[in-house]
Design an enzyme around this catalytic site. Structure first.
Site, PDB file in Angstrom:
ATOM      1  N   VAL A   7       2.590  -1.519   4.382  1.00 18.40           N
ATOM      2  CA  VAL A   7       2.233  -0.116   4.179  1.00 18.40           C
ATOM      3  C   VAL A   7       3.548   0.652   4.086  1.00 18.40           C
ATOM      4  CG1 VAL A   7       1.094   1.887   5.204  1.00 18.40           C
ATOM      5  CG2 VAL A   7       0.088  -0.391   5.469  1.00 18.40           C
ATOM      6  N   CYS A   8       3.732   1.398   3.011  1.00 19.56           N
ATOM      7  CA  CYS A   8       4.965   2.165   2.830  1.00 19.56           C
ATOM      8  C   CYS A   8       5.113   3.160   3.976  1.00 19.56           C
ATOM      9  CB  CYS A   8       4.948   2.897   1.494  1.00 19.56           C
ATOM     10  SG  CYS A   8       6.419   3.916   1.255  1.00 19.56           S
ATOM     11  N   ILE A   9       6.212   3.065   4.695  1.00 20.56           N
ATOM     12  CA  ILE A   9       6.390   3.893   5.883  1.00 20.56           C
ATOM     13  C   ILE A   9       6.525   5.366   5.533  1.00 20.56           C
ATOM     14  CG2 ILE A   9       8.894   3.550   5.999  1.00 20.56           C
ATOM     15  CD1 ILE A   9       8.490   3.457   9.110  1.00 20.56           C
ATOM     16  N   PHE A  37       0.855  -1.178   0.000  1.00 19.64           N
ATOM     17  CA  PHE A  37       0.000   0.000   0.000  1.00 19.64           C
ATOM     18  C   PHE A  37       0.899   1.239   0.000  1.00 19.64           C
ATOM     19  CE2 PHE A  37      -2.371  -3.528   1.449  1.00 19.64           C
ATOM     20  CZ  PHE A  37      -3.661  -3.326   0.992  1.00 19.64           C
ATOM     21  N   ALA A  66       3.145   6.637   4.642  1.00 19.24           N
ATOM     22  CA  ALA A  66       2.301   6.625   5.841  1.00 19.24           C
ATOM     23  C   ALA A  66       2.621   7.811   6.745  1.00 19.24           C
ATOM     24  CB  ALA A  66       2.483   5.312   6.593  1.00 19.24           C
TER      25      ALA A  66
END
Length: 130
Positions: A76-78, A38, A81
């Site tokens: 989830v791409c940090i 994501f 995010a």
């Protein structure tokens, strides 16, 4: 066939629903999902604080249930995010923020996880984005 799936659009976008339907159909068809990634506004699909109107499909909840049910690797791409205020407990503590809105089964990690998934998959399927 092994798929890596990347989702770039928010939970209210039609492509988020299409991505979920594709993922469900892939598993139902006997295929494997190497990783769900994501990115960009797609990180909002992992947020547990989104309240969906009663007459709309609650895609964040459906994604969460789907990932748990099939024990999928959901990243989830940090960077994306953090840019959007989407934090797990570790990042909330690191940046001294009170809100935690991403929990298991989601994992915050770097873009390298997408690259790794592409190396392991037969196909990368992308949904959303510009």
């Amino acid at each position: 066939m092994k798929f890596a799936i990347a989702l770039f659009s928010a939970a209210h976008a039609p492509s988020s629903r299409r991505a979920l339907l594709f993922a469900q159909a892939a598993l139902a068809g006997g295929h494997e999902i190497v990783r769900l990634f994501f990115y960009q506004d797609g990180v909002y699909n992992a947020v547990n604080s989104i309240v969906t109107p009663q007459d709309e499909q609650d895609l964040p909840r459906e994604w969460r249930e789907f990932v748990r049910q099939h024990q999928l690797d959901a990243v989830v791409c940090i960077a994306a995010a953090l840019r959007r205020g989407t934090l797990n407990a570790d990042e909330a503590q690191r940046y001294q923020r009170a809100a935690v809105n991403v929990e298991a089964p989601w994992e915050l990690s770097g873009l390298g996880q997408l690259h790794d998934a592409v190396q392991s998959a037969d196909r990368l399927i992308c949904f959303g984005g510009a």
